[in-house]
Design a protein around this motif. Structure first.
Motif, short mmCIF file in Angstrom:
data_model
loop_
_atom_site.label_atom_id
_atom_site.label_comp_id
_atom_site.label_asym_id
_atom_site.label_seq_id
_atom_site.Cartn_x
_atom_site.Cartn_y
_atom_site.Cartn_z
N LEU A 104 0.94 -1.38 -0.24
CA LEU A 104 -0.09 -0.06 -0.25
C LEU A 104 0.85 1.36 0.00
O LEU A 104 0.68 2.13 -0.70
N SER A 105 2.11 1.12 0.71
CA SER A 105 2.99 2.20 0.51
C SER A 105 3.69 2.34 -0.59
O SER A 105 3.43 3.67 -0.68
N TYR A 106 4.11 2.04 -1.47
CA TYR A 106 4.90 1.20 -2.87
C TYR A 106 3.51 1.80 -3.58
O TYR A 106 4.29 2.99 -4.60
N LEU A 107 2.31 1.47 -3.41
CA LEU A 107 1.53 2.42 -4.18
C LEU A 107 1.75 3.84 -4.33
O LEU A 107 0.69 4.43 -5.63
N SER A 108 0.72 4.72 -3.06
CA SER A 108 0.90 5.63 -2.64
C SER A 108 2.09 6.85 -2.80
O SER A 108 2.41 7.55 -3.38
N TRP A 109 3.46 5.81 -2.76
CA TRP A 109 5.09 6.70 -2.76
C TRP A 109 4.76 7.80 -3.73
O TRP A 109 5.70 9.15 -3.44
N GLY A 110 4.96 7.14 -5.02
CA GLY A 110 5.49 7.58 -6.29
C GLY A 110 4.32 8.80 -6.75
O GLY A 110 4.72 9.40 -7.23
N LEU A 159 -13.43 -0.61 4.13
CA LEU A 159 -13.30 0.65 4.01
C LEU A 159 -11.83 0.85 3.06
O LEU A 159 -11.79 2.05 2.47
N PHE A 160 -11.52 -0.03 3.06
CA PHE A 160 -9.97 -0.04 2.23
C PHE A 160 -10.46 -0.34 0.59
O PHE A 160 -10.06 0.53 0.23
N PHE A 161 -10.93 -1.60 0.91
CA PHE A 161 -11.93 -1.95 -0.20
C PHE A 161 -13.02 -0.81 -1.48
O PHE A 161 -12.36 -0.58 -2.23
N LYS A 162 -13.90 0.07 -0.35
CA LYS A 162 -14.60 0.78 -0.46
C LYS A 162 -13.87 2.72 -1.51
O LYS A 162 -13.93 2.98 -1.98
N GLY A 163 -12.66 2.48 -0.29
CA GLY A 163 -11.67 3.53 -0.99
C GLY A 163 -10.95 3.77 -2.03
O GLY A 163 -10.59 4.23 -2.83
N PHE A 164 -10.54 1.94 -2.30
CA PHE A 164 -9.69 1.74 -3.39
C PHE A 164 -10.61 2.16 -4.81
O PHE A 164 -10.51 2.77 -5.88
N LEU A 165 -12.37 1.64 -4.63
CA LEU A 165 -13.36 1.29 -5.58
C LEU A 165 -13.53 3.36 -6.14
O LEU A 165 -13.28 3.58 -7.25
N LEU A 166 -13.55 4.25 -4.86
CA LEU A 166 -14.33 5.41 -5.42
C LEU A 166 -12.89 6.40 -5.85
O LEU A 166 -13.19 7.15 -6.50
N LYS A 167 -11.32 5.61 -5.39
CA LYS A 167 -10.54 6.39 -6.42
C LYS A 167 -9.75 5.62 -7.03
O LYS A 167 -9.30 6.49 -8.23
N ASN A 168 -10.82 5.21 -7.67
CA ASN A 168 -10.75 4.54 -9.43
C ASN A 168 -9.31 3.91 -9.25
O ASN A 168 -8.79 3.83 -10.02
N CYS A 169 -9.03 2.69 -7.96
CA CYS A 169 -7.85 1.71 -7.78
C CYS A 169 -6.64 2.78 -8.33
O CYS A 169 -5.49 1.93 -9.16
N LYS A 170 -6.89 3.93 -7.85
CA LYS A 170 -5.30 4.83 -7.96
C LYS A 170 -4.88 5.37 -7.32
O LYS A 170 -5.89 6.13 -7.07
N TYR A 171 -3.80 6.36 -6.80
CA TYR A 171 -3.77 7.01 -5.97
C TYR A 171 -2.65 8.05 -6.64
O TYR A 171 -2.70 7.79 -7.71
N ASN A 172 -3.72 9.04 -6.70
CA ASN A 172 -3.33 10.40 -7.28
C ASN A 172 -3.14 11.85 -6.19
O ASN A 172 -3.75 11.79 -4.90
N SER A 173 -2.15 12.75 -5.71
CA SER A 173 -2.62 13.89 -5.15
C SER A 173 -2.18 15.23 -5.72
O SER A 173 -1.79 15.95 -5.31
N ASP A 174 -3.15 14.79 -6.27
CA ASP A 174 -2.69 15.73 -7.47
C ASP A 174 -4.04 17.02 -6.83
O ASP A 174 -4.76 16.42 -6.88
#
Length: 219
Positions: free
Chosen positions: A90-96, A204-219
């Protein structure tokens, strides 16, 4: 569209019922006939069906394997390594997705969360046994991912980021209660509370992944 909504309703009901059944088993049979794995398995299947993202699948798979090893094989130490790995994924997915100046903020929050963990580690766990290193590594992993998700939420307060941060926050609460159950005095009330919050956290993890469209972004 209606079929998709119906499937999501069936999915949520299935997860809820299995979670309730798992809690029932904790109350009446403790860990002898635990089905704690089944709700997580539902989330893994749901992640494959709706996301097909390897990172998300790996996250839930690592949780599933960790729970299997702890509950069914009775090896808390090895199971904890798999849970640590899930948070590293999870950290790897978000760090970049953070810029350099934002990464400095993450380090500050990481230090804060690490200090909080160390307080629990040294003062709340009486007998760590051979799981000493595993618990410490788990603390590092959860401190790291918490700092990332907290920073991500502060930068963009959208529902998906809120869900993911709330998920890790509830996991910390669940783990804190579980610490009392495992390393101090067992009571069924603490065990039930830990499981209830744990299942909420995973959803909540599952729901968050769906709402975020399975992407982490900080735009």
């Amino acid at each position: 569209m209606k079929i998709q909504e119906n499937l999501k309703s069936v999915f949520f009901i299935s997860y809820s019922l299995l979670s309730l059944l798992a809690i029932y088993m904790v109350v009446y049979y403790e860990e002898k006939y635990s089905i704690k794995l089944l709700p997580t398995l539902v989330l893994l299947i749901g992640s494959f069906f709706w996301t097909k993202k390897y990172g998300i699948l790996t996250f839930f798979l690592a949780i599933l394997v960790g729970d299997f090893i702890i509950v069914n094989l009775g090896d808390f130490r090895i199971g904890l390594y798999f849970h640590s790995f899930s948070f590293l994924v999870l950290s790897y997915l978000s760090w970049g997705f953070f810029k350099k100046k934002i990464k400095k903020e993450i380090i500050k929050y990481f230090i804060v969360f690490l200090i909080l963990f160390l307080v629990i580690f040294f003062f709340s766990i009486e007998d760590k046994g051979d799981a000493y290193i595993a618990i410490f590594i788990y603390g590092l992993a959860i401190s790291l991912v918490t700092s990332l998700l907290f920073t991500n939420y502060l930068k963009m307060m959208i529902p998906a980021n809120y869900m993911l941060f709330l998920a890790i926050a509830t996991r910390i609460i669940s783990d804190s209660i579980l610490t009392i159950v495992l390393f101090n005095t067992y009571t069924v009330y603490y065990a039930v509370a830990a499981h209830v919050i744990y299942f909420i956290s995973n959803y909540l993890f599952f729901k968050g992944f769906l709402l975020k469209n399975c992407k982490y972004n900080s735009d």
